[in-house]
Design a protein around this motif. Structure first.
Motif, PDB file in Angstrom:
ATOM      1  N   MET A   1       0.956  -1.330   0.057  1.00 49.17           N
ATOM      2  CA  MET A   1       0.006  -0.161   0.117  1.00 49.17           C
ATOM      3  C   MET A   1       0.866   1.344  -0.118  1.00 49.17           C
ATOM      4  N   ALA A   2       1.749   1.388   0.895  1.00 47.32           N
ATOM      5  CA  ALA A   2       2.809   2.449   0.743  1.00 47.32           C
ATOM      6  C   ALA A   2       3.576   2.672  -0.441  1.00 47.32           C
ATOM      7  N   ALA A   3       3.898   1.500  -0.839  1.00 48.00           N
ATOM      8  CA  ALA A   3       4.450   1.491  -2.372  1.00 48.00           C
ATOM      9  C   ALA A   3       3.534   2.125  -3.543  1.00 48.00           C
ATOM     10  N   LYS A   4       2.267   1.838  -3.433  1.00 50.89           N
ATOM     11  CA  LYS A   4       1.139   2.323  -4.319  1.00 50.89           C
ATOM     12  C   LYS A   4       1.219   3.628  -4.234  1.00 50.89           C
ATOM     13  N   GLY A   5       1.206   4.259  -2.785  1.00 51.45           N
ATOM     14  CA  GLY A   5       0.787   5.656  -2.556  1.00 51.45           C
ATOM     15  C   GLY A   5       2.050   6.417  -3.069  1.00 51.45           C
ATOM     16  N   GLN A   6       3.209   5.780  -2.904  1.00 53.16           N
ATOM     17  CA  GLN A   6       4.568   6.774  -3.326  1.00 53.16           C
ATOM     18  C   GLN A   6       4.578   6.853  -4.806  1.00 53.16           C
ATOM     19  N   ASP A   7       4.190   5.552  -5.458  1.00 51.64           N
ATOM     20  CA  ASP A   7       4.061   5.520  -6.903  1.00 51.64           C
ATOM     21  C   ASP A   7       3.128   6.486  -7.464  1.00 51.64           C
ATOM     22  N   MET A   8       2.083   6.595  -6.871  1.00 49.65           N
ATOM     23  CA  MET A   8       0.990   7.673  -7.338  1.00 49.65           C
ATOM     24  C   MET A   8       1.526   9.123  -7.207  1.00 49.65           C
ATOM     25  N   VAL A   9       2.238   9.597  -6.240  1.00 54.22           N
ATOM     26  CA  VAL A   9       2.928  10.904  -6.001  1.00 54.22           C
ATOM     27  C   VAL A   9       4.021  11.093  -7.167  1.00 54.22           C
ATOM     28  N   LEU A  10       4.936  10.002  -7.190  1.00 54.97           N
ATOM     29  CA  LEU A  10       5.948  10.212  -8.424  1.00 54.97           C
ATOM     30  C   LEU A  10       5.346  10.283  -9.700  1.00 54.97           C
ATOM     31  N   GLN A  11       4.464   9.563 -10.020  1.00 53.95           N
ATOM     32  CA  GLN A  11       3.888   9.665 -11.269  1.00 53.95           C
ATOM     33  C   GLN A  11       3.150  11.067 -11.636  1.00 53.95           C
ATOM     34  N   ALA A  12       2.764  11.423 -10.588  1.00 55.10           N
ATOM     35  CA  ALA A  12       1.960  12.844 -10.682  1.00 55.10           C
ATOM     36  C   ALA A  12       3.140  13.710 -10.892  1.00 55.10           C
ATOM     37  N   LEU A  13       4.147  13.788 -10.535  1.00 56.79           N
ATOM     38  CA  LEU A  13       5.395  14.825 -10.584  1.00 56.79           C
ATOM     39  C   LEU A  13       5.791  14.590 -11.667  1.00 56.79           C
ATOM     40  N   GLU A  14       6.199  13.298 -12.367  1.00 59.69           N
ATOM     41  CA  GLU A  14       6.337  13.099 -13.617  1.00 59.69           C
ATOM     42  C   GLU A  14       5.341  13.692 -14.730  1.00 59.69           C
ATOM     43  N   GLN A  15       4.368  13.410 -14.519  1.00 54.84           N
ATOM     44  CA  GLN A  15       3.163  13.999 -15.535  1.00 54.84           C
ATOM     45  C   GLN A  15       3.283  15.477 -15.552  1.00 54.84           C
ATOM     46  N   TYR A  16       3.339  16.135 -14.626  1.00 52.22           N
ATOM     47  CA  TYR A  16       3.362  17.497 -14.394  1.00 52.22           C
ATOM     48  C   TYR A  16       4.573  18.147 -15.211  1.00 52.22           C
ATOM     49  N   LEU A  17       5.845  17.567 -14.785  1.00 55.59           N
ATOM     50  CA  LEU A  17       6.967  18.210 -15.514  1.00 55.59           C
ATOM     51  C   LEU A  17       7.093  17.872 -16.694  1.00 55.59           C
ATOM     52  N   ALA A  18       6.755  16.646 -17.302  1.00 61.05           N
ATOM     53  CA  ALA A  18       6.691  16.530 -18.600  1.00 61.05           C
ATOM     54  C   ALA A  18       5.721  17.093 -19.623  1.00 61.05           C
ATOM     55  N   ALA A  19       4.531  17.376 -18.991  1.00 62.14           N
ATOM     56  CA  ALA A  19       3.802  18.327 -19.679  1.00 62.14           C
ATOM     57  C   ALA A  19       4.125  19.991 -19.905  1.00 62.14           C
ATOM     58  N   LEU A  20       4.948  20.195 -18.744  1.00 67.84           N
ATOM     59  CA  LEU A  20       5.327  21.702 -18.809  1.00 67.84           C
ATOM     60  C   LEU A  20       6.467  21.804 -20.128  1.00 67.84           C
ATOM     61  N   GLU A  21       7.386  20.829 -20.007  1.00 66.05           N
ATOM     62  CA  GLU A  21       8.394  20.716 -21.117  1.00 66.05           C
ATOM     63  C   GLU A  21       7.822  20.784 -22.252  1.00 66.05           C
ATOM     64  N   LEU A  22       6.741  20.334 -22.720  1.00 62.41           N
ATOM     65  CA  LEU A  22       5.934  20.313 -24.161  1.00 62.41           C
ATOM     66  C   LEU A  22       5.451  21.691 -24.468  1.00 62.41           C
ATOM     67  N   ARG A  23       5.184  22.604 -23.273  1.00 61.30           N
ATOM     68  CA  ARG A  23       4.558  23.864 -23.513  1.00 61.30           C
ATOM     69  C   ARG A  23       5.461  24.842 -24.149  1.00 61.30           C
ATOM     70  N   PRO A  24       5.087  25.375 -25.148  1.00 61.95           N
ATOM     71  CA  PRO A  24       5.860  26.277 -25.760  1.00 61.95           C
ATOM     72  C   PRO A  24       6.347  27.619 -25.137  1.00 61.95           C
ATOM     73  N   ASP A  25       4.952  27.900 -24.225  1.00 59.37           N
ATOM     74  CA  ASP A  25       5.191  29.053 -23.458  1.00 59.37           C
ATOM     75  C   ASP A  25       5.581  29.050 -22.139  1.00 59.37           C
ATOM     76  N   VAL A  26       6.316  27.997 -21.788  1.00 57.64           N
ATOM     77  CA  VAL A  26       6.730  27.728 -20.221  1.00 57.64           C
ATOM     78  C   VAL A  26       7.640  28.788 -19.678  1.00 57.64           C
ATOM     79  N   ALA A  27       8.274  29.293 -20.659  1.00 55.75           N
ATOM     80  CA  ALA A  27       9.498  30.403 -20.202  1.00 55.75           C
ATOM     81  C   ALA A  27       8.834  31.483 -19.883  1.00 55.75           C
ATOM     82  N   GLN A  28       7.445  31.833 -20.302  1.00 55.93           N
ATOM     83  CA  GLN A  28       6.807  32.942 -20.140  1.00 55.93           C
ATOM     84  C   GLN A  28       5.943  32.870 -18.795  1.00 55.93           C
ATOM     85  N   MET A  29       5.760  31.458 -18.121  1.00 55.51           N
ATOM     86  CA  MET A  29       4.983  31.248 -16.963  1.00 55.51           C
ATOM     87  C   MET A  29       5.482  31.911 -15.879  1.00 55.51           C
TER      88      MET A  29
END
Length: 236
Positions: free
Chosen positions: A95-123
């Motif tokens: 259960m603890a492993a699943k909870g941690q996995d969810m957190v780190l996957q959420a962080l990865e998704q957030y960072l990866a999405a920002l890297e694809l944004r052309p306007d990220v340098a203006q945010m």
């Protein structure tokens, strides 16, 4: 609690070979789990068992939790539970492993999405930092998706050397992120800056969780972490 011989549930990232290659998070087998579910029905069984265990944990604490209670609360036989988890400790670590996995996957998704944004340098740079810290805060301390008691249990089961390994890999991922976004207010941090940032943030969240700090869930704690990150990383 006696240390378990299985792997620590915090060990969820694979260290990237270089900082120029985007790390891919590959789910690992849960520590000690007898059977890794692959079908939708089996996945649902696992989630139902996790939910039942979390409810018992919140109500009665770890001492009041048993595999028999979990199986009964989930509506399954004890044999069904043992198909996946041979003991209470293995269940809790999974259960603890699943909870941690969810957190780190959420962080990865957030960072990866920002890297694809052309306007990220203006945010807004502080908002970029705040959202990343909020993901870590909710997942490692306040309990979004999983209860605070379960998060505390995960921290109590940690093995320091493996936690340190995860933090290093999170630091490496952040280094890639800052290098890729080319934000004028957020230059690529030095190794020392990332070391201090990652250890300070996650260490603070660990302490707040284990100490049951009244700051958990407060805007003040989030603001303080953002201010620290901004003071450390912002272009002077």
């Amino acid at each position: 609690m006696k240390a378990c011989a299985t792997r620590n549930p915090l060990r969820l990232f694979r260290r990237p070979k270089t900082l120029t290659a985007k790390p891919k998070i590959k789910p690992e087998a849960k520590p000690g789990v007898r059977r890794e579910p692959t079908q939708a029905r089996a996945q649902q069984t696992i989630q139902t068992l996790f939910k039942a265990a979390a409810q018992i944990l919140d109500k009665d604490g770890e001492a009041g939790l048993s595999t028999n209670k979990v199986a009964a609360a989930a509506g399954f036989s004890i044999g069904t539970l043992y198909q996946y988890f041979p003991s209470k400790e293995v269940l809790l670590r999974a259960m603890a492993a699943k909870g941690q996995d969810m957190v780190l996957q959420a962080l990865e998704q957030y960072l990866a999405a920002l890297e694809l944004r052309p306007d990220v340098a203006q945010m807004d740079p502080q908002d970029l930092l705040r959202q990343a810290i909020r993901i870590l805060l909710q997942g490692f301390a306040t309990g979004k998706g999983f209860t605070q008691s379960l998060i505390r249990l995960g921290w109590s089961l940690e093995q320091p050397q493996e936690t340190a390994s995860v933090v290093r890999q999170v630091s490496d991922r952040l280094a890639i992120f800052f290098e890729r976004i080319h934000h004028p207010a957020l230059p690529t941090p030095t190794t020392a800056q990332l070391f201090v940032l990652s250890r300070s943030v996650i260490g603070t969240l660990r302490s707040a969780s284990l100490e049951k700090s009244p700051l958990l869930g407060s805007a003040a704690l989030e603001d303080a972490l953002v201010q620290m990150a901004w003071a450390l990383l912002a272009r002077k």
